[in-house]
Scaffold this motif. Structure first.
Motif, mmCIF file in Angstrom:
data_model
loop_
_atom_site.group_PDB
_atom_site.id
_atom_site.type_symbol
_atom_site.label_atom_id
_atom_site.label_comp_id
_atom_site.label_asym_id
_atom_site.label_seq_id
_atom_site.Cartn_x
_atom_site.Cartn_y
_atom_site.Cartn_z
ATOM 1 N N PHE A 161 0.819 -1.220 0.000
ATOM 2 C CA PHE A 161 0.000 0.000 0.000
ATOM 3 C C PHE A 161 0.852 1.269 0.000
ATOM 4 N N THR A 188 -5.714 -3.940 9.801
ATOM 5 C CA THR A 188 -6.137 -2.608 9.378
ATOM 6 C C THR A 188 -4.943 -1.702 9.060
ATOM 7 N N ILE A 189 -5.239 -0.650 8.306
ATOM 8 C CA ILE A 189 -4.260 0.422 8.115
ATOM 9 C C ILE A 189 -4.819 1.586 8.920
ATOM 10 N N ILE A 192 -8.438 1.406 9.096
ATOM 11 C CA ILE A 192 -9.140 1.135 7.827
ATOM 12 C C ILE A 192 -8.927 -0.337 7.473
ATOM 13 N N ASP A 196 -10.857 -2.674 2.508
ATOM 14 C CA ASP A 196 -11.254 -1.332 2.047
ATOM 15 C C ASP A 196 -10.047 -0.609 1.449
ATOM 16 N N MET A 197 -8.915 -0.732 2.123
ATOM 17 C CA MET A 197 -7.700 -0.070 1.647
ATOM 18 C C MET A 197 -7.304 -0.633 0.280
ATOM 19 N N LYS A 201 -6.757 1.522 -3.055
ATOM 20 C CA LYS A 201 -5.447 1.515 -3.730
ATOM 21 C C LYS A 201 -5.437 0.678 -5.015
#
Ligand code: APR
Length: 320
Positions: A161, A188-189, A192, A196-197, A201
């Motif tokens: 990412f 998660t990021i 997030i 979803d990320m 991206k």
């Protein structure tokens, strides 16, 4: 207040790195133990001479005598042999099982109040055997794998990412090895969800699958590159984080090989789960909801660990 004492059983690549990190962080005085004569003494002398440069006062000593680990607050075990070409899984299991017997008895006789972190492979079976041989309470004996596996997963996600690793919270469950279960739904990021990320991206599912696969083979990838050994920097860093959580009563929730009896449908097995580490050692095992697929993957992983325990019990009758 007396300084804490950190005993490192095994003074090879991971043991030496652990000693350096523990001394540099002033976690306490460090005792390196090994059966190889001269190795722990030599590493201890070399590391002591880092003190004036790095500015640490921690004493680093080396020994071949278990008596010198007396009263240790934390013991980190890396003693054992790696799998060599031509060696079967059971050969390796048989050798390292004998090592765990000697180490477990050494801990039992000299520092039964310690918090013990096992790193020796095959991890989930060795930590179980070490607990059996030492007779210490289950909450004081734990295996290091999940912090490392999650760090590998987090590294690959951060690269994919193109974000800071600091914002990646990646999660791995199950046994340490090919059957480990990187759990995307809890990764998660900075909050997030990874799925979803990935959409944001433009990263497709196939690519995420590749990252999961690379995480599972993370140790092997490094062995393939090094050719003469296995990873040691990240394994050592991961165990140090666990030791700090214990010594500082930090109540950190970390993925570790903890004793699970009841939760996750398990019946007295060491396997990678999220657990809270504080002054009482493993203070809680956190049972999270898993999707059907994740639960099925975890079952494959725990079945593999159970198979290893059966093999251990066949190799050493006192464990049966
Ligand atoms: N008691 C104490 N030390 C022992 C014993 C024993 N019975 N048997 C072997 N050792 C020592 C070896 O002499 C060696 O110095 O354990 C050390 C292991 O060090 P390395 O071979 O350098 O292995 P390392 O890379 O540190 O990994 C250690 O962690 O990740 C796992 O698979 C890895 O099981 C391996 C362990």
């Amino acid at each position: 207040m007396a300084r804490k004492k950190i005993a490192l059983i095994g003074s090879g690549m991971i043991g030496g790195t652990l000693a350096h990190l523990a001394a540099k962080k002033e976690m306490g005085d460090v005792v390196l133990f090994d059966i190889a004569e001269g190795l722990p003494q030599g590493k201890a002398l070399d590391l002591s001479q880092c003190g004036p440069v790095e500015g640490f006062d921690a004493k680093v000593t080396g020994t071949n005598d278990y008596k010198d680990i007396a009263g240790a607050d934390v013991v980190i075990v890396t003693a054992g042999v790696p799998r060599k070409p031509g060696m079967s899984r059971d050969d390796l299991l048989g050798i390292n099982l004998k090592v765990m017997k000697a180490v477990g008895e050494g801990i039992r006789d000299n520092c039964p109040d310690a918090f013990v972190i096992c790193i020796t492979n095959p991890l989930d079976a060795m930590v179980w055997a070490l607990r059996e041989f030492s007779g210490l309470p289950h909450n004081k004996v734990v295996g290091m794998a999940g912090v490392l596996d999650s760090a590998r997963f987090a590294t690959f996600l951060a690269w994919e990412f193109d974000v800071s690793v600091k914002d990646v919270n990646a999660f791995v469950l199950g046994g340490h090895g090919d059957t480990m279960v990187p759990v995307l739904s809890y990764s998660t990021i900075n909050g997030i969800p990874v799925a979803d990320m990935a959409k944001i991206k433009g990263v497709d599912e196939g690519r995420l699958d590749e990252i999961v696969k690379r995480t599972r083979g993370g140790g092997g990838e490094i062995v393939g590159l090094l050719k003469t050994g296995s990873a040691y920097y990240a394994p050592a860093t991961s165990a140090i984080a666990m030791a700090e959580a214990y010594l500082g009563d930090q109540k950190r929730i970390l993925p570790v090989a903890a004793y699970v009896d009841g939760k996750y449908g398990l019946d007295g097995l060491y396997v990678g789960v999220p657990a809270m580490i504080g002054a009482d050692g493993i203070e809680d095992v956190i049972e999270i909801d898993l999707s059907d697929e994740e639960a099925a993957n975890l079952k494959v992983s725990t079945d593999a660990v159970e198979e290893l325990l059966v093999a251990c019990k066949q190799l050493d009758e006192t464990l049966a």
